[in-house]
Design a protein around this motif. Structure first.
Motif, PDB file in Angstrom:
ATOM      1  N   ASN A  64       7.938  56.674  80.794  1.00 62.18           N
ATOM      2  CA  ASN A  64       6.673  56.292  80.153  1.00 62.18           C
ATOM      3  C   ASN A  64       6.336  57.358  79.134  1.00 62.18           C
ATOM      4  N   ASN A  65       6.503  57.037  77.846  1.00 65.26           N
ATOM      5  CA  ASN A  65       6.304  58.064  76.826  1.00 65.26           C
ATOM      6  C   ASN A  65       4.857  58.176  76.366  1.00 65.26           C
ATOM      7  N   SER A  66       3.931  57.681  77.200  1.00 67.68           N
ATOM      8  CA  SER A  66       2.515  57.820  76.862  1.00 67.68           C
ATOM      9  C   SER A  66       1.936  59.133  77.357  1.00 67.68           C
ATOM     10  N   TYR A  67       2.753  59.945  78.069  1.00 64.62           N
ATOM     11  CA  TYR A  67       2.280  61.246  78.525  1.00 64.62           C
ATOM     12  C   TYR A  67       2.279  62.232  77.367  1.00 64.62           C
ATOM     13  N   ILE A  68       1.240  63.064  77.298  1.00 61.83           N
ATOM     14  CA  ILE A  68       1.175  64.070  76.237  1.00 61.83           C
ATOM     15  C   ILE A  68       1.427  65.448  76.842  1.00 61.83           C
ATOM     16  N   PRO A  69       1.897  66.397  76.032  1.00 65.20           N
ATOM     17  CA  PRO A  69       2.165  67.743  76.549  1.00 65.20           C
ATOM     18  C   PRO A  69       0.878  68.400  77.036  1.00 65.20           C
ATOM     19  N   PRO A  70       1.007  69.455  77.870  1.00 66.62           N
ATOM     20  CA  PRO A  70      -0.180  70.181  78.342  1.00 66.62           C
ATOM     21  C   PRO A  70      -0.966  70.755  77.164  1.00 66.62           C
ATOM     22  N   ILE A  71      -2.301  70.690  77.272  1.00 65.91           N
ATOM     23  CA  ILE A  71      -3.177  71.191  76.226  1.00 65.91           C
ATOM     24  C   ILE A  71      -4.121  72.222  76.838  1.00 65.91           C
ATOM     25  N   ILE A  72      -4.315  73.324  76.144  1.00 68.43           N
ATOM     26  CA  ILE A  72      -5.202  74.364  76.634  1.00 68.43           C
ATOM     27  C   ILE A  72      -6.584  74.175  76.009  1.00 68.43           C
ATOM     28  N   PHE A  73      -7.608  74.041  76.860  1.00 71.44           N
ATOM     29  CA  PHE A  73      -8.975  73.860  76.397  1.00 71.44           C
ATOM     30  C   PHE A  73      -9.797  75.116  76.654  1.00 71.44           C
ATOM     31  N   THR A  74     -10.793  75.358  75.807  1.00 73.70           N
ATOM     32  CA  THR A  74     -11.766  76.401  76.064  1.00 73.70           C
ATOM     33  C   THR A  74     -12.776  75.871  77.090  1.00 73.70           C
ATOM     34  N   GLU A  75     -13.586  76.761  77.645  1.00 66.85           N
ATOM     35  CA  GLU A  75     -14.583  76.342  78.628  1.00 66.85           C
ATOM     36  C   GLU A  75     -15.590  75.372  78.003  1.00 66.85           C
ATOM     37  N   LYS A  76     -15.979  75.618  76.752  1.00 72.08           N
ATOM     38  CA  LYS A  76     -16.923  74.725  76.075  1.00 72.08           C
ATOM     39  C   LYS A  76     -16.315  73.355  75.870  1.00 72.08           C
ATOM     40  N   GLU A  77     -15.017  73.313  75.546  1.00 69.97           N
ATOM     41  CA  GLU A  77     -14.348  72.026  75.346  1.00 69.97           C
ATOM     42  C   GLU A  77     -14.275  71.244  76.650  1.00 69.97           C
ATOM     43  N   VAL A  78     -13.998  71.939  77.760  1.00 72.12           N
ATOM     44  CA  VAL A  78     -13.966  71.277  79.069  1.00 72.12           C
ATOM     45  C   VAL A  78     -15.337  70.710  79.402  1.00 72.12           C
ATOM     46  N   MET A  79     -16.394  71.460  79.160  1.00 72.74           N
ATOM     47  CA  MET A  79     -17.738  70.991  79.442  1.00 72.74           C
ATOM     48  C   MET A  79     -18.076  69.765  78.595  1.00 72.74           C
ATOM     49  N   ILE A  81     -15.901  67.549  77.445  1.00 72.05           N
ATOM     50  CA  ILE A  81     -15.135  66.434  78.009  1.00 72.05           C
ATOM     51  C   ILE A  81     -15.838  65.883  79.241  1.00 72.05           C
ATOM     52  N   LEU A  82     -16.285  66.772  80.117  1.00 75.58           N
ATOM     53  CA  LEU A  82     -16.975  66.349  81.338  1.00 75.58           C
ATOM     54  C   LEU A  82     -18.248  65.589  81.017  1.00 75.58           C
ATOM     55  N   PHE A  83     -18.987  66.072  80.019  1.00 77.18           N
ATOM     56  CA  PHE A  83     -20.237  65.417  79.622  1.00 77.18           C
ATOM     57  C   PHE A  83     -19.959  64.008  79.110  1.00 77.18           C
ATOM     58  N   ALA A  84     -18.912  63.858  78.276  1.00 74.67           N
ATOM     59  CA  ALA A  84     -18.566  62.545  77.733  1.00 74.67           C
ATOM     60  C   ALA A  84     -18.097  61.591  78.833  1.00 74.67           C
TER      61      ALA A  84
END
Length: 325
Positions: A64-79, A81-84
């Motif tokens: 399944n080639n819909s998987y994307i490579p690991p991505i490093i997020f900042t803490e603000k970016e994670v927050m 994503i969680l909010f959305a």
């Protein structure tokens, strides 16, 4: 180059290729066959489904080639994503729930840090309530795909007590107050019309559009300019406008009986006047209040607010027409 970077590059490459051999990867990345084999085992453990193919021309392929490579997020970016994601959980339709929950688990894994506290606070203290009616994410997804790929759709949709059919090409989708809409090119009328996606009964793909239609942003800008007139060209977020509203005695009473804190100048006969400056981004809020007061409020300035009230009344009329027996 670090090992993590090399692994990410290999992941990206084989994800795009889908079928590959050890030799191809060795030549592409200038690595030994043993190193490539070790990388493939590590990628497989990380969640990328890689399968060996037997035979003369055997090699490997990504299941399944819909998987994307690991991505490093900042803490603000994670927050963010969680909010959305938290906002998505407010919809009644649950077809996206497994994916949303899976992402929530991945970005909020157990660990001791300040972000863990922030994540728990989002889960505990923030919620979104939507009035999404018969919203189906599958239909929204179909319209999104059709928009991005310029697909022609034959649709059946409900309008009042009628079931209508149209041949259309969506140009985009947007949500307004929990309801999903799509401006579409209607081949019969040869113009852009607006479709409420929750009224769709059946969707069939019939082909790809050869014509280039207006973009969603261009359409929204046109609608916005028609709605707000010259005000949209002269006012920006944060700027103020003059609000002047005449209130009957009943209008003053309605506002005072509500929880809205509006500055009203009262007259001797019990009527009143709203005479103040407001920010341009507050217009919709004032329109909602004045709409509830109805004919007991007369907007003198700004003139364009009367157009907004008129359109709001039309939306309500349309709603009742759609649901009349």
């Amino acid at each position: 180059m670090s090992k993590v970077k090399r692994l990410t590059n290999v992941w990206t490459y084989i994800n795009d290729m889908q079928k590959f051999t050890i030799k191809e990867l060795s030549e592409e990345f200038n690595l030994s066959a043993k190193t490539i084999q070790r990388y493939l085992k590590e990628l497989n453990k990380m969640g990328l489904p890689i399968q060996a193919e037997q035979g003369r021309n055997g090699g490997y392929r990504v299941l399944n080639n819909s998987y994307i490579p690991p991505i490093i997020f900042t803490e603000k970016e994670v927050m963010t994503i969680l909010f959305a994601l938290k906002s998505l959980q407010g919809y009644k339709d649950k077809s996206m729930e497994p994916e949303v929950n899976s992402i929530m688990r991945k970005v909020s894994y157990e660990r001791k840090s300040n972000i863990k506290i922030g994540i728990e606070n989002i889960k505990r203290y923030i919620d979104f309530i939507t009035n999404d009616g018969d919203f189906k994410s599958s239909d929204v997804t179909e319209f999104f795909k059709a928009s991005s790929e310029s697909l022609i759709l034959n649709i059946k949709y409900k309008r009042g007590n009628q079931i209508l059919e149209k041949s259309i090409c969506p140009i985009g989708i947007y949500s307004n107050k929990g309801t999903w809409f799509s401006p579409v090119y209607d081949y019969k009328s040869d113009k852009i019309i607006l479709i409420r996606i929750n009224k769709i009964i059946e969707i069939k793909k019939v082909g790809k559009s050869k014509g280039v239609h207006i973009s969603l942003k261009e359409w929204l800008d046109t609608v916005y300019n028609n709605l707000y007139g010259t005000m949209s060209a002269t006012k920006k977020i944060g700027e103020t406008i003059y609000l002047n509203v005449l209130l009957t005695k009943e209008g003053v009473s309605k506002i005072k009986d509500s929880f809205y804190d509006l500055d009203i100048e009262s007259n001797e006969d019990g009527s009143g006047i709203i005479n103040t400056l407001i920010k341009i981004e507050e217009v919709d809020w004032y329109v909602s209040i004045l709409f509830l007061i109805g004919s007991n409020a007369k907007v003198i300035e700004p003139k364009f607010m009367n157009k907004l009230l008129y359109d709001k009344a039309n939306e309500l009329r349309y709603f009742y027409e759609e649901n009349m027996v």
